[in-house]
Design an enzyme around this catalytic site. Structure first.
Site, PDB file in Angstrom:
ATOM      1  N   CYS A   1    -127.419 -79.401 -19.449  1.00 40.77           N
ATOM      2  CA  CYS A   1    -128.195 -80.055 -18.318  1.00 40.77           C
ATOM      3  C   CYS A   1    -128.389 -81.524 -18.627  1.00 40.77           C
ATOM      4  O   CYS A   1    -128.197 -81.824 -19.902  1.00 40.77           O
ATOM      5  CB  CYS A   1    -129.385 -79.420 -18.026  1.00 40.77           C
ATOM      6  SG  CYS A   1    -129.101 -77.482 -17.566  1.00 40.77           S
TER       7      CYS A   1
ATOM      8  N   ARG B   1    -128.726 -80.007 -13.079  1.00 43.67           N
ATOM      9  CA  ARG B   1    -128.500 -78.439 -13.196  1.00 43.67           C
ATOM     10  C   ARG B   1    -127.294 -77.855 -13.701  1.00 43.67           C
ATOM     11  O   ARG B   1    -126.368 -78.219 -13.010  1.00 43.67           O
ATOM     12  CB  ARG B   1    -129.007 -77.557 -12.359  1.00 43.67           C
ATOM     13  CG  ARG B   1    -129.380 -76.227 -12.964  1.00 43.67           C
ATOM     14  CD  ARG B   1    -129.799 -75.325 -11.665  1.00 43.67           C
ATOM     15  NE  ARG B   1    -129.759 -73.785 -12.087  1.00 43.67           N
ATOM     16  CZ  ARG B   1    -130.365 -72.938 -11.257  1.00 43.67           C
ATOM     17  NH1 ARG B   1    -130.106 -73.113  -9.748  1.00 43.67           N
ATOM     18  NH2 ARG B   1    -130.171 -71.640 -11.600  1.00 43.67           N
ATOM     19  N   LEU B   2    -126.980 -77.162 -14.721  1.00 45.03           N
ATOM     20  CA  LEU B   2    -125.666 -76.455 -14.760  1.00 45.03           C
ATOM     21  C   LEU B   2    -126.338 -75.103 -14.956  1.00 45.03           C
ATOM     22  O   LEU B   2    -127.072 -74.641 -16.179  1.00 45.03           O
ATOM     23  CB  LEU B   2    -125.105 -76.804 -16.269  1.00 45.03           C
ATOM     24  CG  LEU B   2    -123.977 -75.987 -16.766  1.00 45.03           C
ATOM     25  CD1 LEU B   2    -122.942 -75.994 -15.625  1.00 45.03           C
ATOM     26  CD2 LEU B   2    -123.141 -76.240 -18.087  1.00 45.03           C
ATOM     27  N   ALA B   3    -126.011 -74.219 -14.019  1.00 41.08           N
ATOM     28  CA  ALA B   3    -126.782 -73.067 -14.123  1.00 41.08           C
ATOM     29  C   ALA B   3    -125.879 -71.962 -14.977  1.00 41.08           C
ATOM     30  O   ALA B   3    -124.520 -72.009 -14.817  1.00 41.08           O
ATOM     31  CB  ALA B   3    -126.576 -72.607 -12.533  1.00 41.08           C
ATOM     32  N   VAL B   4    -126.729 -71.509 -15.848  1.00 41.39           N
ATOM     33  CA  VAL B   4    -126.008 -70.381 -16.632  1.00 41.39           C
ATOM     34  C   VAL B   4    -126.555 -69.114 -16.816  1.00 41.39           C
ATOM     35  O   VAL B   4    -126.038 -68.019 -16.509  1.00 41.39           O
ATOM     36  CB  VAL B   4    -126.239 -71.030 -18.188  1.00 41.39           C
ATOM     37  CG1 VAL B   4    -125.434 -70.233 -19.138  1.00 41.39           C
ATOM     38  CG2 VAL B   4    -125.417 -72.407 -18.257  1.00 41.39           C
TER      39      VAL B   4
ATOM     40  N   ASN C   1    -133.397 -78.715 -20.993  1.00 42.30           N
ATOM     41  CA  ASN C   1    -131.849 -78.813 -21.201  1.00 42.30           C
ATOM     42  C   ASN C   1    -131.544 -77.838 -22.785  1.00 42.30           C
ATOM     43  O   ASN C   1    -132.295 -78.122 -23.813  1.00 42.30           O
ATOM     44  CB  ASN C   1    -131.336 -80.116 -21.688  1.00 42.30           C
ATOM     45  CG  ASN C   1    -129.872 -80.248 -22.398  1.00 42.30           C
ATOM     46  OD1 ASN C   1    -129.198 -79.282 -21.928  1.00 42.30           O
ATOM     47  ND2 ASN C   1    -129.712 -81.138 -23.031  1.00 42.30           N
TER      48      ASN C   1
ATOM     49  N   GLU D   1    -130.932 -73.713 -24.383  1.00 43.90           N
ATOM     50  CA  GLU D   1    -130.783 -72.138 -24.211  1.00 43.90           C
ATOM     51  C   GLU D   1    -131.742 -71.729 -25.285  1.00 43.90           C
ATOM     52  O   GLU D   1    -131.614 -71.984 -26.476  1.00 43.90           O
ATOM     53  CB  GLU D   1    -129.407 -71.705 -24.420  1.00 43.90           C
ATOM     54  CG  GLU D   1    -129.305 -70.117 -24.176  1.00 43.90           C
ATOM     55  CD  GLU D   1    -127.713 -69.531 -24.324  1.00 43.90           C
ATOM     56  OE1 GLU D   1    -127.784 -68.362 -24.358  1.00 43.90           O
ATOM     57  OE2 GLU D   1    -127.022 -70.404 -24.280  1.00 43.90           O
TER      58      GLU D   1
ATOM     59  N   ASP E   1    -134.661 -68.739 -18.793  1.00 45.55           N
ATOM     60  CA  ASP E   1    -135.434 -68.739 -20.116  1.00 45.55           C
ATOM     61  C   ASP E   1    -136.455 -70.190 -19.882  1.00 45.55           C
ATOM     62  O   ASP E   1    -137.385 -70.319 -20.377  1.00 45.55           O
ATOM     63  CB  ASP E   1    -134.354 -69.175 -21.358  1.00 45.55           C
ATOM     64  CG  ASP E   1    -133.239 -70.201 -20.984  1.00 45.55           C
ATOM     65  OD1 ASP E   1    -133.320 -70.592 -19.864  1.00 45.55           O
ATOM     66  OD2 ASP E   1    -132.823 -70.529 -21.741  1.00 45.55           O
TER      67      ASP E   1
END
Length: 221
Positions: free
Chosen positions: A2, A49-52, A75, A77, A100
């Protein structure tokens, strides 16, 4: 991945939303699933946003806590977020997503800046604490996720990439002459410096806090 960015006007001047959106536009490639901003007086945050983990709109950012006193852009995980999720739920927090990101908000509510000590993962985030008028930034232990910043008497500006900072009209585009010999000799510029004068990296394993005129950096690992 992100993209995050933001501005705190340390002189108290209102942040212009169009400036935050201009910064965010430079990070659109990092987050194709949405670009959102939060602006409140002299503070502005942006997130690409990069939705994961949680693909729903409940996990959109900038993300607030239950009462809206905190907002975060994140940004990365957090690998142990499920364990931490159970922990914050047991403390009585209401969780509205499966992300998260939300776990970090509640850890900060319970532990303040020491929340980073419980995080296992790769991350760079900025959290605006409206109660204490504090911007809190953190970078993971080995610096997997990037985080750059610029500050002067009137502004504190940050972003996942230098070009996001350069999209702000008050950030100068000047060569860092001190860093040039390092680049020519070694092919890179050691942290915290960059090739741009006044623009620095948050070092790996560090947190940075901005409170009014005070800026403090602390190593947590």
């Amino acid at each position: 991945m992100c993209g995050i960015c933001g501005v705190v006007n340390r002189d108290g001047a209102p942040v212009e939303e169009k400036i935050v959106r201009r910064m965010l536009a430079t990070l659109a490639h990092r987050g194709p699933d949405g670009q959102e901003v939060f602006v409140d007086g002299h503070v502005g945050l942006g997130h690409a946003r990069l939705a994961v983990i949680d693909l729903s709109v409940a996990a959109s950012q900038p993300m607030p806590n239950e009462d809206g006193s905190l907002h975060i852009v994140f940004n990365g995980e957090i690998y142990n977020y499920q364990t931490l999720r159970e922990q914050v739920a047991a403390q009585g927090h209401t969780l509205h997503s499966r992300s998260d990101t939300e776990v970090i908000l509640h850890l900060y509510e319970d532990n303040g800046p020491r929340c980073v000590e419980q995080l296992r993962g790769m991350f760079a985030f900025a959290l605006w604490d409206g109660r204490h008028r504090r911007l809190f930034l953190a970078r993971d232990r080995v610096g997997k996720k990037p985080l750059f910043y610029y500050h002067d008497a009137s502004h504190f500006i940050f972003g996942s990439e230098i070009k996001a900072l350069l999209a702000h009209p008050d950030v100068p585009r000047a060569l860092n002459a001190t860093a040039l010999p390092y680049y020519l000799a070694h092919g890179y510029v050691p942290t915290p410096e960059t090739m741009f004068a006044g623009i620095k990296r948050v070092p790996p394993g560090h947190v940075l806090m901005v409170e009014g005129d005070e800026l403090s950096m602390t190593r947590y690992w």
